[in-house]
Design a protein around this motif. Sequence first.
Motif, mmCIF file in Angstrom:
data_model
loop_
_atom_site.group_PDB
_atom_site.id
_atom_site.type_symbol
_atom_site.label_atom_id
_atom_site.label_comp_id
_atom_site.label_asym_id
_atom_site.label_seq_id
_atom_site.Cartn_x
_atom_site.Cartn_y
_atom_site.Cartn_z
ATOM 1 N N GLU A 1 0.830 -1.204 0.000
ATOM 2 C CA GLU A 1 0.000 0.000 0.000
ATOM 3 C C GLU A 1 0.865 1.254 0.000
ATOM 4 O OE1 GLU A 1 -3.364 2.371 2.607
ATOM 5 O OE2 GLU A 1 -3.010 0.250 3.023
ATOM 6 N N ALA A 2 1.964 1.233 0.753
ATOM 7 C CA ALA A 2 2.865 2.385 0.777
ATOM 8 C C ALA A 2 3.482 2.632 -0.601
ATOM 9 C CB ALA A 2 3.956 2.171 1.824
ATOM 10 N N MET A 3 3.801 1.568 -1.324
ATOM 11 C CA MET A 3 4.299 1.726 -2.688
ATOM 12 C C MET A 3 3.259 2.418 -3.562
ATOM 13 S SD MET A 3 6.099 -2.020 -3.268
ATOM 14 C CE MET A 3 6.527 -1.707 -4.995
ATOM 15 N N ARG A 4 1.997 2.041 -3.400
ATOM 16 C CA ARG A 4 0.925 2.665 -4.182
ATOM 17 C C ARG A 4 0.775 4.144 -3.837
ATOM 18 N NH1 ARG A 4 -1.338 -2.413 -3.251
ATOM 19 N NH2 ARG A 4 -2.500 -1.734 -1.402
ATOM 20 N N VAL A 5 0.869 4.467 -2.554
ATOM 21 C CA VAL A 5 0.747 5.862 -2.136
ATOM 22 C C VAL A 5 1.876 6.702 -2.723
ATOM 23 C CG1 VAL A 5 0.880 7.415 -0.141
ATOM 24 C CG2 VAL A 5 -0.543 5.357 -0.039
ATOM 25 N N LEU A 6 3.091 6.180 -2.665
ATOM 26 C CA LEU A 6 4.232 6.919 -3.214
ATOM 27 C C LEU A 6 4.065 7.150 -4.719
ATOM 28 C CD1 LEU A 6 7.140 5.199 -1.262
ATOM 29 C CD2 LEU A 6 6.526 7.621 -1.134
ATOM 30 N N ALA A 7 3.571 6.147 -5.424
ATOM 31 C CA ALA A 7 3.412 6.260 -6.874
ATOM 32 C C ALA A 7 2.276 7.198 -7.256
ATOM 33 C CB ALA A 7 3.178 4.881 -7.482
ATOM 34 N N THR A 8 1.166 7.129 -6.545
ATOM 35 C CA THR A 8 -0.022 7.874 -6.958
ATOM 36 C C THR A 8 -0.093 9.277 -6.365
ATOM 37 O OG1 THR A 8 -1.322 6.866 -5.171
ATOM 38 C CG2 THR A 8 -1.344 5.764 -7.325
ATOM 39 N N ARG A 9 0.467 9.469 -5.170
ATOM 40 C CA ARG A 9 0.361 10.784 -4.528
ATOM 41 C C ARG A 9 1.616 11.635 -4.664
ATOM 42 N NH1 ARG A 9 -2.914 9.656 1.184
ATOM 43 N NH2 ARG A 9 -4.779 8.726 0.246
ATOM 44 N N ASN A 10 2.775 10.980 -4.809
ATOM 45 C CA ASN A 10 4.021 11.737 -4.926
ATOM 46 C C ASN A 10 4.796 11.436 -6.197
ATOM 47 O OD1 ASN A 10 3.659 11.757 -1.712
ATOM 48 N ND2 ASN A 10 4.926 13.493 -2.337
ATOM 49 N N ARG A 11 4.226 10.591 -7.058
ATOM 50 C CA ARG A 11 4.857 10.264 -8.351
ATOM 51 C C ARG A 11 6.259 9.705 -8.169
ATOM 52 N NH1 ARG A 11 0.266 11.604 -8.253
ATOM 53 N NH2 ARG A 11 -0.852 12.910 -9.750
ATOM 54 N N LEU A 12 6.446 8.914 -7.120
ATOM 55 C CA LEU A 12 7.737 8.291 -6.843
ATOM 56 C C LEU A 12 7.614 6.784 -6.969
ATOM 57 C CD1 LEU A 12 8.977 10.242 -3.672
ATOM 58 C CD2 LEU A 12 9.837 10.468 -6.017
ATOM 59 N N VAL A 13 8.513 6.179 -7.744
ATOM 60 C CA VAL A 13 8.566 4.723 -7.846
ATOM 61 C C VAL A 13 9.503 4.204 -6.768
ATOM 62 C CG1 VAL A 13 9.267 2.765 -9.267
ATOM 63 C CG2 VAL A 13 8.064 4.708 -10.313
ATOM 64 N N ALA A 14 8.977 3.385 -5.873
ATOM 65 C CA ALA A 14 9.779 2.819 -4.785
ATOM 66 C C ALA A 14 9.746 1.311 -4.851
ATOM 67 C CB ALA A 14 9.256 3.292 -3.432
ATOM 68 N N GLU A 15 10.883 0.685 -4.576
ATOM 69 C CA GLU A 15 10.893 -0.753 -4.383
ATOM 70 C C GLU A 15 10.283 -1.046 -3.005
ATOM 71 O OE1 GLU A 15 15.114 -2.208 -3.426
ATOM 72 O OE2 GLU A 15 15.435 -0.271 -4.430
ATOM 73 N N PRO A 16 9.911 -2.291 -2.732
ATOM 74 C CA PRO A 16 9.301 -2.575 -1.425
ATOM 75 C C PRO A 16 10.143 -2.090 -0.251
ATOM 76 C CG PRO A 16 8.982 -4.434 -2.890
ATOM 77 C CD PRO A 16 9.892 -3.474 -3.620
ATOM 78 N N SER A 17 11.444 -2.311 -0.311
ATOM 79 C CA SER A 17 12.309 -1.890 0.795
ATOM 80 C C SER A 17 12.259 -0.384 1.007
ATOM 81 C CB SER A 17 13.751 -2.324 0.517
ATOM 82 O OG SER A 17 13.814 -3.710 0.267
ATOM 83 N N GLY A 18 12.163 0.363 -0.082
ATOM 84 C CA GLY A 18 12.119 1.810 0.012
ATOM 85 C C GLY A 18 10.818 2.344 0.559
ATOM 86 N N ALA A 19 9.749 1.546 0.465
ATOM 87 C CA ALA A 19 8.434 1.980 0.938
ATOM 88 C C ALA A 19 8.165 1.601 2.390
ATOM 89 C CB ALA A 19 7.347 1.377 0.040
ATOM 90 N N VAL A 20 9.013 0.803 2.985
ATOM 91 C CA VAL A 20 8.789 0.303 4.347
ATOM 92 C C VAL A 20 8.611 1.429 5.371
ATOM 93 C CG1 VAL A 20 9.976 -0.878 6.246
ATOM 94 C CG2 VAL A 20 9.715 -2.017 4.040
#
Length: 316
Positions: free
Chosen positions: A261-280
């Motif tokens: 879910e954090a990966m989705r938030v980063l992509a959709t709200r901040n336009r940032l692509v994060a790997e799972p580790s980066g979204a933790v």
Amino acid sequence: MQLVSLDDIRTAADRVRGQVLRTPLLPALWADADRPLWLKPENLQATGAFKLRGASNALAALDERTRGKGVVAYSSGNHAQAVARAAQLLGVPAHIVMADSTPQVKIDGTRRYGAEVVLVPVAERETTAHRLVDELGAVLVPPFDHPDIIAGQGTAGLEIAEDLPDVELVLVPVSGGGLASGIGTAVTALCPNATVIGVEPELAADTADGLRAGHIVEWPVEDRGRTIADGLRAQPSELTFAHLQTVLDGVVTVSDDEIGEAMRVLATRNRLVAEPSGAVPLAAYLHRSGELPRGRTVVVVSGGNVDRAMLADVLG
């Protein structure tokens, strides 16, 4: 055991200036009013992750004669590309030992920076790297278990303190511990009122167990391998664990579903692509608010090297 100091991190910052990106703090305008949030996007580094900081400092710290003999690293992830890139910038020969099961995109990425890639079965990576060190007279560049690596990663914490000196909470991922050790050292020295919290996947929570017990707690590799956060499957060394005991105010854990879910938030709200580790760390902000102090918060987005199929699956 001597720990890395703020002076060591400042020296590292001088060494890596011009070789790594000074990432900004990006405000998350959608965040809770009583928990204002900034993102530290280390996924914007040239190699897609914070590892470039430590690798660049470790190589720059070598004297010219030693550096000329080349460097060796073993990794199938972000450290491989970081060492290759740092070596390319300094004109240093680099041999990177990678598992023969590594996705081709990561192998190609490492070769693109001019490194000699040696493919072996995953269980032979470390022994092969040490053999190459002996044969070539080269220097081994470890992924986290070295003061120069920790100091290099700490330059991200130096930037946080400079850009938001009144920060109240910093959330940073924990695995081998180099990033959390370095950032924690810088932030606690420069922002004494800030709380620094490490974040781990529930399926690889060995550091949380270790800090509670007061000593390193080993988790079987097959247990740690269950989490989608593939960059957080390592365990701290004696060196990094000593730092974590000193600079972290605690560790919280998050589930794999929360990481997605954090990966989705980063992509959709901040336009940032994060790997799972980066979204933790963001997963902790979103789902562990009751366990965390409120106030001005920085989340470290440590990397963005995510498999395309996984990203597509997470974004649905």
